[in-house]
Design an enzyme around this catalytic site. Structure first.
Site, PDB file in Angstrom:
ATOM      1  N   HIS A   1      40.303  59.012  26.100  1.00 27.79           N
ATOM      2  CA  HIS A   1      40.527  59.558  24.760  1.00 27.79           C
ATOM      3  C   HIS A   1      39.678  58.846  23.712  1.00 27.79           C
ATOM      4  O   HIS A   1      39.768  59.145  22.532  1.00 27.79           O
ATOM      5  CB  HIS A   1      42.011  59.485  24.406  1.00 27.79           C
TER       6      HIS A   1
ATOM      7  N   GLU B   1      41.153  74.562  24.656  1.00 28.33           N
ATOM      8  CA  GLU B   1      42.512  74.276  25.109  1.00 28.33           C
ATOM      9  C   GLU B   1      43.354  73.920  23.888  1.00 28.33           C
ATOM     10  O   GLU B   1      43.011  72.989  23.163  1.00 28.33           O
ATOM     11  CB  GLU B   1      42.482  73.098  26.100  1.00 28.33           C
TER      12      GLU B   1
ATOM     13  N   GLN C   1      38.321  69.188  24.081  1.00 30.85           N
ATOM     14  CA  GLN C   1      39.446  68.440  23.513  1.00 30.85           C
ATOM     15  C   GLN C   1      39.124  66.959  23.295  1.00 30.85           C
ATOM     16  O   GLN C   1      39.534  66.376  22.304  1.00 30.85           O
ATOM     17  CB  GLN C   1      40.640  68.607  24.445  1.00 30.85           C
TER      18      GLN C   1
END
Ligand SMILES: Cc1ncc(C[n+]2csc(CCOP(=O)(O)OP(=O)(O)O)c2C)c(N)n1
Ligand SMILES: [Mg+2]
Length: 729
Positions: free
Chosen positions: A521, A419, A472
């Site tokens: 994250h 991505e 990602q």
């Protein structure tokens, strides 16, 4: 009586008495010879099902999932070429048998029975599983995880077109091949399957070549749960980018005709199609499953009356291809042959030891063309203005970018997918400019589906590419991890090293991003990767190591066909300083192109004998910050950077701590299931040196000011080290 026996007796009785089920007349291009061959494949498939049950009863066979009712897929195989890679549903014995008839020199009954018997001579899995598959027939073996083979089938189909544009050295699939993958009606609902259909449609909607034939074998049920009537047609007949075909799988003439149309569509248009085949399932899901416990007996008997082999006898007779008496003779001779072969097969050797089982976990090496690397001109053209910057120390993200550039220049079969990896150059800019340097064919901006990204990588690897997929963020590996765990890692194991899917999977992860992102994250757990047999997990702590390790990772994938995960610590991507602002202590010059760090080589900083700190990633950075404070406090330390988290570089680590009086493990992953558990065990087993650990809490990571509160800090490391040293005095 066992329902397999009932079906068998029905067949004998009904053919002998001419009591055959009614249906449409034979129609279409299936020749008499081909029709008889398809029937023979069905008979052998049926005989093998019965034999697998007999072998299990005798303790000589170990798995009985069968293909009875699905024999019509032999006509699909007949419509394809043997070089069209086929990822098969577990009920497709007849497909494999029919394909074997297209390839000279095959001994398919013998081969499949070896697999039933788990003999080490089984040509596909070496005795590791009863599984369909054959290298000679272009049928990679499948795990039994429903639908998990669909994403890589999409990838393999994509790889056929990609190989036309960039020839990989180890290309396997002919340019005009198509890919076929089959699955059941219940499996079609799986989110993994749905993702693959969507990806195929999304790709063909943009007119990107994707020669892929999905084959849904609709027997109306999945174990005991029925598929709503009409659901498959309703679901698939109008999908964008996916052309729908349907046929009655009990009729080999119709199946061959429609499968040929579907195949021609896929081959000529290079677009995906969905072939919906109506089948039945005879004698339940698998050996121990008794369908009459959840279905009315009349319903089971009504299905049995529709036995596709009986339909074939009628069709062959009506077509003038084979008399029923001859069909009966083929059926009986096939049964007798299978019994004879099975008697022989059970005398063949089986796997016994752990070493024998494990021999196929690590794939074989392959011969690769030597390369001298890119020319100075090619590098100058690709790097442009970056050439000048190479003279100065740089941050990690930049050094990774340059290493990737050099690797892509050197190896044209390296492709990246993920991505936002292309045009944007990655969320953190790590793949910036690569799209401009290498174009969209080699820097593939995928749709937003991690299973499809990994499936694309696996499929492309099977056609000779060296894929470098990107996930990602580490937290987003988890919704797709079966593609690594269940598929990529097991392929060499179940194919005895004949099929491999080498790759370097880059994942941005770990914690310590200043206040940004929270848990998703800053995921700091790698447990799910560390226990996968054969997988290499690398984690650099600085840019120079990252570049050198990446080169080794690509070599491992390209030459040794290894499955490698390269975990990039996000917080260290932009890190410039170590001890003080503007000291530039964490920037590094770009290492010369021939410099690498071999698998299993650890980094040792300093030579202090009081304390060895063993760590990696951000932990290494933090430990290096404490080194001076420890020295000031009179503790002479060395800091060991593991670099390779899995397999654990045991010998190098034991060597690296030699002479130290204490060992402190600093592990930014969680207390439970973290890397430190393995290190504690290692040092307990292999040294007499007192050791302790400091780890992250068993917690998710918070955003905002507490972003690092649950993880080791420089202060915490210092305190733990002093504690440990205190215990020494
Ligand atoms: C991911 C996953 N979940 C559950 C199972 C257990 N399981 C094996 S086969 C099956 C039913 C499949 O039905 P269908 O797709 O219709 O194929 P059929 O057996 O009818 O040919 C299930 C639930 C599995 N193998 N994989
Ligand atoms: Mg089904």
């Amino acid at each position: 009586m066992d329902r397999a026996d009932i079906v068998h007796q029905n067949f004998l009785r009904r053919v002998a008495s001419g009591d055959l089920p009614q249906g449409a007349a034979p129609m279409g291009p299936l020749s008499a010879t081909e029709a008889v061959s398809v029937f023979r494949s069905g008979c052998l498939s049926r005989a093998l099902d019965r034999q697998s049950r007999a072998m299990q009863k005798a303790g000589q066979g170990f798995y009985t999932i069968g293909s009875s009712g699905h024999e019509g897929v032999a006509a699909v195989a007949a419509a394809l070429r043997p070089t069209d890679m086929a990822f098969l549903h577990y009920r497709d014995a007849a497909f494999q048998i029919a394909r074997a008839a297209q390839v000279p020199g095959q001994s398919i009954a013998w081969d499949m029975l070896l697999s039933f018997a788990s003999s080490s001579e089984d040509p596909i899995s070496g005795g590791r599983h009863k599984v369909l598959g054959s290298k000679a027939l272009s049928i990679p073996p499948q795990t039994s995880t429903i639908a998990s083979h669909l994403p890589k089938a999409v990838g393999a189909a994509y790889a056929i077109g990609a190989a036309r544009r960039h020839r990989p050295e180890h290309q396997d699939l002919p340019d005009d091949a198509i890919v076929c993958c089959s699955f059941g009606d219940a499996s079609a609902n799986h989110s993994t399957a749905q993702g693959a259909f969507n990806t195929a449609g999304w790709t063909s909607y943009q007119s990107i070549p994707l020669p892929l034939l999905f084959v849904c074998e609709d027997n109306g049920i999945g174990i005991s749960t029925k598929t709503p009537k009409g659901w498959i047609a309703a679901n698939f007949s109008t999908r964008p980018g996916l052309k729908y075909f349907s046929c009655n799988g009990l009729d080999i003439y119709e199946t061959f005709r429609v499968a040929s149309e579907a195949t021609a569509y896929v081959r000529n248009r290079r677009k995906p199609a969905f072939l919906h085949i109506g089948t039945i399932r005879l004698y339940g899901h698998a050996g121990a499953d008794v369908p009459t416990t959840y279905l009315p007996r009349e319903e089971v008997e009504a299905e049995e009356a529709m036995d596709p082999l009986l339909h074939s006898v009628r069709l062959l007779s009506e077509a003038g291809a084979l008399e029923p008496a001859d069909a009966l003779a083929i059926y009986n001779q096939t049964n007798a042959r299978v019994v004879r072969v099975a008697d022989e097969v059970i005398t063949r050797p089986r796997l016994k030891t752990a070493a024998e089982v494990m021999a196929a976990i690590i794939p074989p090496k392959r011969v690769c063309k030597p390369t001298n690397g890119p020319s100075a001109e090619a590098r100058a053209a690709a790097f442009g203005g970056d050439m000048k910057a190479m003279e100065e120390p740089q941050i990690m993200s930049r050094l990774i970018n340059w290493a990737l550039t050099d690797l892509m220049l050197e190896h044209p079969e390296v492709v990246m997918m993920g991505e936002d990896v292309g045009r944007k150059g990655g969320v953190y800019g790590v793949t910036q400019k690569l799209h401009a340097r290498f174009g969209p064919d080699r820097m593939i901006d995928t749709l937003l589906d991690e299973q499809s990204i990994l499936g694309l990588a696996i499929g492309m690897a099977q056609n000779g590419f060296v894929p470098m997929p990107e996930i990602q963020f580490l937290a987003y590996l988890h919704n797709a991890e079966d593609q690594i765990r269940g598929e990529a890692a097991t392929l060499p194991f179940f194919s005895n090293g004949q099929y491999t899917n080498p790759m370097v999977l880059r994942i941005a992860g770990l914690g310590y991003q200043k206040g940004f992102g929270g848990h998703f994250h800053n995921d700091n757990s790698v447990a799910v990767l560390r226990d996968i047999p054969g997988l290499i997990l690398a984690c650099p702590s600085n840019g120079a190591d990252a570049a050198k390790m990446l080169r080794e990772c690509v070599r491992l994938a390209r030459e040794e066909q290894r499955l490698v995960v390269f975990l990039e610590p996000i917080a260290l991507y932009p890190m410039r300083d170590l001890l003080a602002e503007k000291d530039g202590g964490w920037m590094r010059p770009y290492p010369a192109r021939n410099e690498t760090i071999p698998l299993g080589e650890v980094g040792v900083h300093g030579s202090g004998t009081d304390l060895a700190i063993v760590t990696f990633g951000n932990g290494y950075y933090l430990s290096r910050q404490t080194e001076k404070r420890l020295a000031d406090a009179g503790v002479k330390a060395r800091v060991v950077d593991m670099r390779w988290l899995s397999p654990l570089p045991t010998e190098a680590l034991v060597e690296a701590v030699k002479g130290a009086e204490r060992i402190l493990i600093v592990d930014e992953t969680r207390h439970s299931g973290g890397v430190a558990e393995a290190l504690m065990a290692l040092f307990t087993e292999r040294t007499n040196v007192p050791h302790a650990r400091i780890t992250a809490e068993d917690s998710f990571i918070a955003t905002g000011p507490a972003y690092a509160a649950t993880m080791p800090s420089a202060d915490g490391i210092f305190a733990a080290a002093m504690d440990l040293m205190g215990a020494a005095q």
